[in-house]
Design an enzyme around this catalytic site. Structure first.
Site, PDB file in Angstrom:
ATOM      1  N   TRP A   7      39.851  57.957  -6.936  1.00  0.00           N
ATOM      2  CA  TRP A   7      41.020  58.407  -7.704  1.00  0.00           C
ATOM      3  C   TRP A   7      40.713  58.289  -9.195  1.00  0.00           C
ATOM      4  CZ3 TRP A   7      44.127  56.383 -11.446  1.00  0.00           C
ATOM      5  CH2 TRP A   7      45.352  57.020 -11.674  1.00  0.00           C
TER       6      TRP A   7
ATOM      7  N   LEU B  56      61.104  41.820   5.992  1.00  0.00           N
ATOM      8  CA  LEU B  56      59.773  42.388   6.250  1.00  0.00           C
ATOM      9  C   LEU B  56      58.692  41.298   6.259  1.00  0.00           C
ATOM     10  CD1 LEU B  56      57.902  45.001   6.370  1.00  0.00           C
ATOM     11  CD2 LEU B  56      57.631  44.655   3.909  1.00  0.00           C
TER      12      LEU B  56
ATOM     13  N   ARG C  14      30.060  44.522  -3.543  1.00  0.00           N
ATOM     14  CA  ARG C  14      30.283  45.365  -4.729  1.00  0.00           C
ATOM     15  C   ARG C  14      29.800  44.643  -5.992  1.00  0.00           C
ATOM     16  NH1 ARG C  14      35.715  48.897  -3.818  1.00  0.00           N
ATOM     17  NH2 ARG C  14      35.246  49.454  -1.670  1.00  0.00           N
TER      18      ARG C  14
ATOM     19  N   HIS D 179      42.133  50.613  -9.272  1.00  0.00           N
ATOM     20  CA  HIS D 179      42.659  49.440  -8.550  1.00  0.00           C
ATOM     21  C   HIS D 179      44.032  49.041  -9.100  1.00  0.00           C
ATOM     22  CE1 HIS D 179      39.061  49.185  -6.293  1.00  0.00           C
ATOM     23  NE2 HIS D 179      38.286  48.771  -7.277  1.00  0.00           N
TER      24      HIS D 179
ATOM     25  N   ASP E 123      42.575  52.852   0.790  1.00  0.00           N
ATOM     26  CA  ASP E 123      41.228  53.264   0.342  1.00  0.00           C
ATOM     27  C   ASP E 123      41.301  54.418  -0.652  1.00  0.00           C
ATOM     28  OD1 ASP E 123      38.473  53.159   0.244  1.00  0.00           O
ATOM     29  OD2 ASP E 123      38.193  54.442   2.006  1.00  0.00           O
TER      30      ASP E 123
ATOM     31  N   ARG F  94      45.170  55.319   7.057  1.00  0.00           N
ATOM     32  CA  ARG F  94      44.090  55.163   6.083  1.00  0.00           C
ATOM     33  C   ARG F  94      44.124  56.326   5.106  1.00  0.00           C
ATOM     34  NH1 ARG F  94      38.019  52.897   6.589  1.00  0.00           N
ATOM     35  NH2 ARG F  94      37.464  53.127   4.386  1.00  0.00           N
TER      36      ARG F  94
HETATM   37  C1  IPE Z   1      38.040  49.331   3.383  1.00  0.00           C
HETATM   38  O1  IPE Z   1      37.627  50.157   2.374  1.00  0.00           O
HETATM   39  C2  IPE Z   1      38.467  47.992   2.815  1.00  0.00           C
HETATM   40  C3  IPE Z   1      39.713  47.999   2.078  1.00  0.00           C
HETATM   41  C4  IPE Z   1      40.495  49.030   1.888  1.00  0.00           C
HETATM   42  C5  IPE Z   1      40.091  46.724   1.529  1.00  0.00           C
HETATM   43  P1  IPE Z   1      36.099  50.266   1.936  1.00  0.00           P
HETATM   44  O2  IPE Z   1      36.067  51.240   0.803  1.00  0.00           O
HETATM   45  O3  IPE Z   1      35.544  48.927   1.670  1.00  0.00           O
HETATM   46  O4  IPE Z   1      35.410  50.867   3.247  1.00  0.00           O
HETATM   47  P2  IPE Z   1      34.062  51.662   3.413  1.00  0.00           P
HETATM   48  O5  IPE Z   1      32.999  50.890   2.707  1.00  0.00           O
HETATM   49  O6  IPE Z   1      34.255  53.009   2.768  1.00  0.00           O
HETATM   50  O7  IPE Z   1      33.864  51.781   4.876  1.00  0.00           O
HETATM   51  C1  IPE Z   2      40.079  50.658  -2.024  1.00  0.00           C
HETATM   52  O1  IPE Z   2      39.498  51.569  -2.877  1.00  0.00           O
HETATM   53  C2  IPE Z   2      40.158  49.274  -2.614  1.00  0.00           C
HETATM   54  C3  IPE Z   2      39.269  48.321  -1.966  1.00  0.00           C
HETATM   55  C4  IPE Z   2      38.394  48.575  -1.057  1.00  0.00           C
HETATM   56  C5  IPE Z   2      39.390  46.955  -2.400  1.00  0.00           C
HETATM   57  P1  IPE Z   2      37.936  51.667  -3.078  1.00  0.00           P
HETATM   58  O2  IPE Z   2      37.538  50.740  -4.181  1.00  0.00           O
HETATM   59  O3  IPE Z   2      37.202  51.469  -1.819  1.00  0.00           O
HETATM   60  O4  IPE Z   2      37.790  53.173  -3.588  1.00  0.00           O
HETATM   61  P2  IPE Z   2      36.671  54.204  -3.154  1.00  0.00           P
HETATM   62  O5  IPE Z   2      36.652  54.233  -1.661  1.00  0.00           O
HETATM   63  O6  IPE Z   2      35.392  53.704  -3.738  1.00  0.00           O
HETATM   64  O7  IPE Z   2      37.120  55.494  -3.749  1.00  0.00           O
HETATM   65 MG    MG Z   3      36.579  52.707  -0.337  1.00  0.00          MG
END
Ligand code: IPE
Ligand code: IPE
Ligand code: MG
Length: 260
Positions: A34, A140, A80, A46, A29, A197
């Site tokens: 970032w 792995l 999203r 990403h 996450d 996490r």
């Molecule tokens: C969790 O992250 C899902 C993944 C890392 C794929 P999210 O960014 O979707 O989670 P929330 O919305 O902050 O709970």
């Molecule tokens: C994790 O990063 C990637 C996925 C959930 C796919 P985020 O896209 O959730 O990044 P933040 O949480 O918005 O910073």
């Molecule tokens: Mg996130």
């Protein structure tokens, strides 16, 4: 014997230091934050997140883990913006197309969990390809949670069991945790010992809720693109300092009890 297979590095499990986890789950996450903190588009976050994933897989191999489960796309991530969803799908495709042969050479066995039905045909084909190409590997186990949701997984398992009962294949009174777990996407995979996490959030976000019953959690303030080998090693060290009880008593108390 096929020489290609025997040439691959064997699982380093024996090298795994005592107390190290066999299965680590990672909630990757913070890619968006970032990028935002650097004035970059989320897509760049990403992209860098994919680099961090590559590094995490290499580290997991070197650390001798048996299983690494990575949360790549949740079922809730469909909410999203359309462009971001498309970008994330594109990155998964890039990962498989670009990395599959390297992963195979590294003896990595890929398994994908999550709902396939909602995914585009070309992605579904790639996922099957990745699983089939690496199915004989013995290093792995890389479990990719893509379009995964724990509640949906649990509901699907309940539905499958209900169908088994209705068809007379299973007796309702025989349903227990073991039978239930066999209907989950993770059937046959040991529960995660440690869940990491990044991004500072302290929640599961619908990741492995059944399987995490006795997992240890490490929450890191860094965002996923910054997650490197050093951070991974530190999380494993933190895990090593935890005392797991599984509902029992501490080993010290247990030893005392044994003496009396
Ligand atoms: C969790 O992250 C899902 C993944 C890392 C794929 P999210 O960014 O979707 O989670 P929330 O919305 O902050 O709970
Ligand atoms: C994790 O990063 C990637 C996925 C959930 C796919 P985020 O896209 O959730 O990044 P933040 O949480 O918005 O910073
Ligand atoms: Mg996130």
């Amino acid at each position: 014997m096929h020489s290609m297979i025997s040439d691959k590095p064997a699982l380093a499990a024996q090298q795994r230091p005592f107390g190290a986890p066999a299965h680590v789950g990672v909630i990757m996450d913070g890619n968006g934050r970032w990028a935002a903190s650097r004035g970059l588009p989320r897509l760049e976050g990403h992209r860098r997140g994919l680099e961090a994933l590559r590094g995490a897989v290499r580290a997991a191999i070197d650390f001798g883990l048996d299983y690494l489960t990575v949360y790549s796309f949740s079922m809730e991530n469909w909410s999203r913006p359309m462009q971001e969803v498309a970008d994330l799908m594109g990155l998964l495709k890039r990962f498989i197309r670009h990395d599959l042969s390297d992963l195979d050479k590294a003896n990595v066995k890929i398994r994908v969990i999550g709902r396939r039905d909602d995914l585009q045909e070309d992605i579904r084909t790639l996922l099957v390809e990745a699983e089939e190409a690496t199915s004989a590997n013995t290093g792995l186990n890389l479990v990719v949670a893509f379009n995964y949701g724990a509640r949906q997984e649990i509901a699907a398992a309940a539905r499958a069991l209900a169908e088994d009962v209705a068809a007379g294949r299973v007796k309702a009174c025989d349903i227990d945790e073991t039978l239930f777990a066999q209907r989950l996407d993770t059937a046959g995979i040991p529960d995660p010992d440690l869940i990491i996490r990044t991004s500072g959030e302290k929640r599961l976000s619908n990741f492995l809720m059944w399987q995490a019953a006795y997992s240890e959690f490490v929450f890191l303030p860094m965002h996923w693109p910054d997650f490197d080998r050093k951070a991974f090693a530190a999380a494993l060290a933190e895990f090593g300092s935890r005392e797991r009880r599984f509902g029992g008593v501490t080993p010290a108390v247990e030893a005392g009890k044994a003496r009396t």
